[in-house]
Design a protein around this motif. Structure first.
Motif, PDB file in Angstrom:
ATOM      1  N   TYR A   1       0.805  -1.220   0.000  1.00  7.91           N
ATOM      2  CA  TYR A   1       0.000   0.000   0.000  1.00  7.91           C
ATOM      3  C   TYR A   1       0.843   1.277   0.000  1.00  7.91           C
ATOM      4  O   TYR A   1       0.317   2.371  -0.175  1.00  7.91           O
ATOM      5  CB  TYR A   1      -0.912   0.003   1.216  1.00  7.91           C
ATOM      6  N   GLN A   2       2.140   1.164   0.214  1.00  5.07           N
ATOM      7  CA  GLN A   2       2.977   2.354   0.282  1.00  5.07           C
ATOM      8  C   GLN A   2       3.083   3.006  -1.103  1.00  5.07           C
ATOM      9  O   GLN A   2       3.108   2.324  -2.131  1.00  5.07           O
ATOM     10  CB  GLN A   2       4.367   1.991   0.807  1.00  5.07           C
TER      11      GLN A   2
ATOM     12  N   ARG B   1       8.478  -5.201   3.639  1.00  9.34           N
ATOM     13  CA  ARG B   1       7.125  -4.718   3.901  1.00  9.34           C
ATOM     14  C   ARG B   1       6.177  -5.888   4.143  1.00  9.34           C
ATOM     15  O   ARG B   1       6.251  -6.911   3.469  1.00  9.34           O
ATOM     16  CB  ARG B   1       6.617  -3.896   2.708  1.00  9.34           C
TER      17      ARG B   1
ATOM     18  N   TRP C   1       2.758  -4.843   4.993  1.00 10.26           N
ATOM     19  CA  TRP C   1       1.439  -4.206   4.797  1.00 10.26           C
ATOM     20  C   TRP C   1       1.026  -4.444   3.348  1.00 10.26           C
ATOM     21  O   TRP C   1       1.347  -3.683   2.458  1.00 10.26           O
ATOM     22  CB  TRP C   1       1.506  -2.716   5.115  1.00 10.26           C
TER      23      TRP C   1
END
Length: 213
Positions: free
Chosen positions: A121-122, A178, A180
């Motif tokens: 999502y970044q 990551r 997420w």
């Protein structure tokens, strides 16, 4: 990225033509920083230059993550329980989504799409030149009790990610691991089956240059 977009991520069209197989040059096994120097410089960075990585650097990086380092045994650069070698590394590149094949040291095309934006999502994931995805294949873990397979595979993925961190520190690259991730959307984009599970993603690229004053 707005929370309202969660679950709506889809791959973008590929940038350029996706080769069915990318034959990587042999990894360079000499040079770089010492282990202690690389550990001293190991860090997470979240700003990336979008320029593509040279093919030699991509080759070295993938070998470090999951390559064969003992040819006679088929041994890998990461540990795995009972040598199941259950974790695969995928490379999301602008031109396509690829799976790294250690035995041939090639990238094999999975899908001719730009899946980078689905790997997390970044905001930076779709601008960096490379997003790695670590995927467990539990069908290779028949000798491991079912309740322990995810934890064993996660340990292997963590070792692979640390290998990448140390290589990036040595080569002057930026990276960040990551968790997420919309694993369902990513699994769908990757065409994974019920025995496969997305564990982690890791973004890699050159550090973003500081803006001139």
């Amino acid at each position: 990225m707005a929370l309202g977009l969660l679950g709506q991520l889809k791959p973008e069209p590929a940038v350029g033509d996706a080769a069915s197989t990318i034959h990587l040059p042999p990894a360079r096994l000499t040079g770089g920083l010492s282990l202690m120097q690389a550990l001293a410089q190991r860090q997470s960075q979240r700003e990336f230059d979008p320029a593509p990585l040279p093919e030699q650097m991509l080759s070295d990086l993938l070998w470090v993550a999951a390559g064969i380092n003992r040819t006679a045994l088929g041994g890998r650069t990461f540990p795995s329980a009972m040598n199941a070698q259950e974790v695969d590394v995928y490379a999301a590149l602008p031109a396509g989504l690829y799976r790294y094949a250690a035995t041939s040291h090639t990238l094999d095309l999975v899908s001719a799409v730009d899946a980078r934006r689905v790997t997390g999502y970044q905001d930076f994931v779709e601008d960096a030149p490379l997003d790695l995805v670590f995927v467990a294949d539990y069908s290779r873990m028949k000798l491991v009790p079912a309740g322990q397979r995810e934890s064993y595979a996660s340990v292997a993925a963590g070792a692979m990610a640390q290998n990448v961190y140390l290589y990036c520190a040595s080569a002057g690259l930026a990276t960040v691991i990551r968790a997420w991730i919309n694993r369902g959307a990513l699994a769908q984009a990757m065409g994974l089956n019920n025995d496969q599970q997305v564990l982690l993603s890791q973004t890699v690229g050159r550090p973003k240059a500081a803006a001139a004053p």
